[in-house]
Design a protein around this motif. Structure first.
Motif, short mmCIF file in Angstrom:
data_model
loop_
_atom_site.label_atom_id
_atom_site.label_comp_id
_atom_site.label_asym_id
_atom_site.label_seq_id
_atom_site.Cartn_x
_atom_site.Cartn_y
_atom_site.Cartn_z
N ASP A 63 -3.25 4.26 -7.81
CA ASP A 63 -4.38 4.50 -6.91
C ASP A 63 -5.22 3.26 -6.65
O ASP A 63 -5.60 2.98 -5.51
CB ASP A 63 -5.27 5.61 -7.49
CG ASP A 63 -4.55 6.96 -7.49
OD1 ASP A 63 -3.59 7.10 -6.70
OD2 ASP A 63 -4.95 7.84 -8.26
N GLY B 10 0.97 3.90 -3.09
CA GLY B 10 0.62 5.29 -2.89
C GLY B 10 1.72 6.23 -3.35
O GLY B 10 1.47 7.28 -3.94
N GLN C 99 -3.40 0.93 -4.44
CA GLN C 99 -3.29 1.51 -3.11
C GLN C 99 -4.60 1.41 -2.34
O GLN C 99 -4.64 1.07 -1.15
CB GLN C 99 -2.83 2.97 -3.23
CG GLN C 99 -2.47 3.63 -1.90
CD GLN C 99 -3.64 4.37 -1.28
OE1 GLN C 99 -4.60 4.72 -1.98
NE2 GLN C 99 -3.57 4.59 0.02
N LYS C 100 -5.72 1.70 -3.02
CA LYS C 100 -7.02 1.66 -2.34
C LYS C 100 -7.43 0.23 -1.98
O LYS C 100 -7.98 -0.01 -0.90
CB LYS C 100 -8.08 2.29 -3.24
CG LYS C 100 -7.91 3.80 -3.41
CD LYS C 100 -8.90 4.37 -4.41
CE LYS C 100 -8.70 5.88 -4.57
NZ LYS C 100 -9.61 6.45 -5.59
N GLY D 154 1.69 6.46 -7.13
CA GLY D 154 0.45 6.92 -7.74
C GLY D 154 -0.39 5.82 -8.34
O GLY D 154 -1.23 6.08 -9.20
N LYS E 95 0.83 -1.21 0.00
CA LYS E 95 0.00 0.00 0.00
C LYS E 95 0.86 1.25 0.00
O LYS E 95 0.61 2.20 -0.75
CB LYS E 95 -0.91 0.01 1.22
CG LYS E 95 -1.88 1.20 1.25
CD LYS E 95 -2.40 1.48 2.63
CE LYS E 95 -1.35 2.13 3.51
NZ LYS E 95 -1.90 2.61 4.80
#
Length: 677
Positions: free
Chosen positions: A58, A53, A61-62, A56, A49
């Motif tokens: 996303d 992040g 990461q989410k 970039g 994660k």
């Protein structure tokens, strides 16, 4: 700093973390989960994660943020594990892998799949802990995602007073001013930045966080070198911190980079592309060939008058061989790289089949060339699934036969000479000889009851052969086993089968340790020199007249200890002039290829030697009966023979000759005239 320069490092290390995550998930005991394993799974998700992040990515990461929150509830005991929950975690891991692959290839991850896995994780959280998960979900008007906290002003100095318990002091060493903001922003994702300050040589950030120092280092090392960051408890004086950081050994965690070096120490490993290693191997191969040429030249000189030169050549030969072995070892990786994939396969396949199966692995540290480990995965996967489906019986059937309900599947690997032996062993019902013969006759195959067990077992590799009563999504489509055998033979290997009724089946794969170097036997046919792979050579003998039998057409067989072997004259198959044609004056080399034995007729055996394999198809074209080529010590090119291909070529030559057959003019015992015994 161009952050894209670190993409490859992130992709490789994230893939390693996902592999570790899967291994820990499969090893979890849902009745009494190991806290260390739960922490390791959490750290892996947390590290991915953080890196996602930073770069970039996303969607990745989410997804990992949601997964990390759910894992946090699990390790705190707020979510009780069950098998279906572990299956959901494994599904999430697969989704993370797909997202990682998408970013690696420059594509956008599947948005629909992303939304689906987020919904699954949120639903699981609501059902099991009575609340949804914060962060990570797809953007919505009522999204609970909180913006990242703004880092404090760089003008603020390090906190020198107040309660620093629970805080960490993160020192950035030698980081330029323009890159510092990005790193502080990343640290702000891991906690609350209390203060920061310093110069380029040492810039300190005091961070209030629940994240461990090891995890912070693991995340930050995706974007900076390990010796550019130092993490210690903020409650200690700065001078003490620096001394501790130098002297204390780095604590290893599953989330740590494999090439992270201890503070003040040297790196224990480096990452090198396979292309560079291959280039070095090719150059060492050329060096070995040159050394062999020089050695042959020196061997023709007077040893007394050139003693120093002879001694020097002996030293060069020894050093060249040591160099070759050292370079080849770089490409060798443990079989655990392959075996680690199968706990997941066995878990899911056995659940689908309603069977209880225990997987045992042996010899995980046995090493094999990287190119071969990658190519063996698919054939081995098919053999494993076949054993699970056809080999091991359902629990009720095993109980009725007096066996334990839980079947056992063993994957083992070990070295034997210059080969590696990989075995898939099950304790199932074993192969049914009568059933195989009946199916073979039904399929139109030429079989007889007099066939040996080994020959009957090899029937399962016939194209389209299957004894499955119905097609399933596990196996039984009637395709695959012939492809398995062909792929293994393409790697210079062979497949052997041993089976006992009611006790189980063993499928053994014999592979060379590497395709770059070959232990071979040099043979002479006419004026030509050929190389036989030593792994295929069983024995050699001079054929006697009473052991030769003529068959239909031009076929001849040689009797060797009550076994009749097809005779293949190398000079006829490859059209070599000047070779011996009288059978009793030739040498028969008994070889094995594609599960069968043949008698190759050659003029002379020169000796055993290790040769550097050159791909003939890449440098020239595909030649029937030939698998590759090599360069001998005198600079000449020798062809490396393909046993099964040579037999097929010999048969096609005979069939062409039969169309325009003429009586043999001489009365010597030749391939065209053999008295029927």
């Amino acid at each position: 700093m161009d952050i894209t320069d670190f993409y490859d490092t992130f992709f490789e290390e994230a893939a390693e973390l996902l592999a570790d995550m899967e291994r820990h998930l499969l090893e979890l005991d849902v009745e009494a989960p190991d806290p260390e394993q739960l922490n390791a799974i959490f750290r892996a998700a947390h590290s991915i994660k953080g890196g996602a992040g930073t770069f970039g990515f996303d969607v990745l990461q989410k997804t990992t943020h949601l997964f990390e929150n759910l894992l946090d509830h699990t390790r705190k005991g707020e979510l009780t594990l069950r098998r279906d929950i572990v299956d959901t975690f494994l599904e999430t891991k697969d989704m993370l892998n797909d997202q990682l692959d998408a970013y690696r290839t420059g594509e956008d991850p599947d948005q629909e799949a992303f939304e689906r896995i987020c919904a699954i994780l949120q639903q699981l959280a609501r059902e099991e802990i009575g609340q949804g998960l914060e962060g990570g979900a797809p953007a919505a008007p009522d999204s609970a995602v909180k913006p990242a906290p703004e880092p404090p002003s760089p003008a603020a100095g390090p906190a020198e007073g107040g309660d620093l318990s629970g805080c960490l002091r993160v020192a950035l060493l030698g980081v330029s001013d323009e890159n510092r903001g990005l790193l502080v922003e990343e640290l702000a994702q891991l906690g609350e930045v209390k203060s920061q300050g310093g110069d380029q040589a040492r810039y300190e950030v005091v961070l209030s966080t629940t994240v461990s120092p090891e995890d912070i280092e693991a995340v930050m090392c995706f974007i900076i070198e390990p010796d550019e960051i130092e993490v210690t408890p903020a409650a200690q004086p700065a001078a003490v911190q620096k001394e501790v950081a130098v002297e204390a050994p780095a604590k290893a965690t599953p989330a740590s980079k494999p090439n992270v070096k201890a503070k003040g120490g040297e790196s224990s490993s480096i990452r090198v592309s396979v292309e560079k290693v291959d280039q070095i191997i090719n150059l060492v191969g050329e060096l070995i060939i040159t050394q062999s040429m020089l050695d042959q030249t020196v061997s023709q000189l007077d040893g007394v008058g050139n003693g120093a030169l002879v001694n020097g050549m002996n030293l060069l030969q020894r050093n060249a061989r040591d160099l070759q072995e050292a370079v080849m070892s770089i490409r060798m990786i443990p079989m655990d790289f392959v075996f680690s994939r199968f706990p997941r396969v066995v878990r899911e396949t056995s659940a689908k089949l309603g069977k209880e199966i225990e997987l045992i692995t042996e010899g995980e540290s046995t090493e094999l060339d990287k190119s071969l480990t990658e190519r063996i995965i698919d054939p081995l996967t098919h053999l494993v699934r076949n054993s699970l489906d056809h080999g091991i019986e359902p629990p009720e059937v095993r109980e009725a036969a007096g066996k334990p309900r839980t079947g056992r599947l063993t994957l083992s690997a070990r070295h034997q000479g210059g080969n590696i032996l990989i075995e898939v062993i099950d304790d199932g019902a074993g192969l049914d000889r009568g059933k195989l013969l009946a199916k073979a006759r039904e399929s139109g195959l030429n079989v007889s009851d007099a066939m040996s067990d080994d020959e009957v077992w090899q029937l399962i590799f016939a194209p389209g052969f299957s004894t499955a009563k119905e097609v399933t999504d596990v196996s039984g489509r009637g395709v695959g086993m012939d492809v398995v055998k062909r792929n293994i033979q393409g790697m210079g290997g062979q497949v052997q089968i041993m089976s006992r009724a009611g006790q189980g089946t063993t499928i053994r794969i014999v592979l060379p340790l590497t395709l770059a170097i070959l232990d071979g036997m040099s043979i002479r046919v006419g004026e030509e020199v050929f190389i036989l792979p030593l792994t295929a050579v069983l024995e050699s003998l001079q054929p006697a007249r009473e052991d030769l039998y003529a068959m239909a057409g031009d076929d001849v067989v040689l009797k060797v200890r009550d076994e009749y072997l097809p005779v293949v004259a190398v000079h006829e198959a490859l059209e070599v002039a000047g070779a011996r044609t009288e059978l009793t004056e030739t040498i028969a080399v008994i070889v094995q290829g594609e599960g069968r034995r043949y008698a190759l007729l050659v003029d002379d055996l020169i000796g055993q030697q290790q040769v550097v394999v050159k791909n003939l198809e890449t440098n020239y074209r595909k030649v029937p009966g030939v698998s590759a080529a090599t360069i001998l010590g005198d600079g000449s090119v020798a062809l490396i023979l393909d046993i099964a291909g040579l037999h097929r070529l010999s048969r096609s030559r005979k069939q062409a000759r039969q169309a325009s057959r003429r009586p043999a003019p001489d009365s010597t015992l030749s391939l065209k005239e053999v008295d029927v015994q």
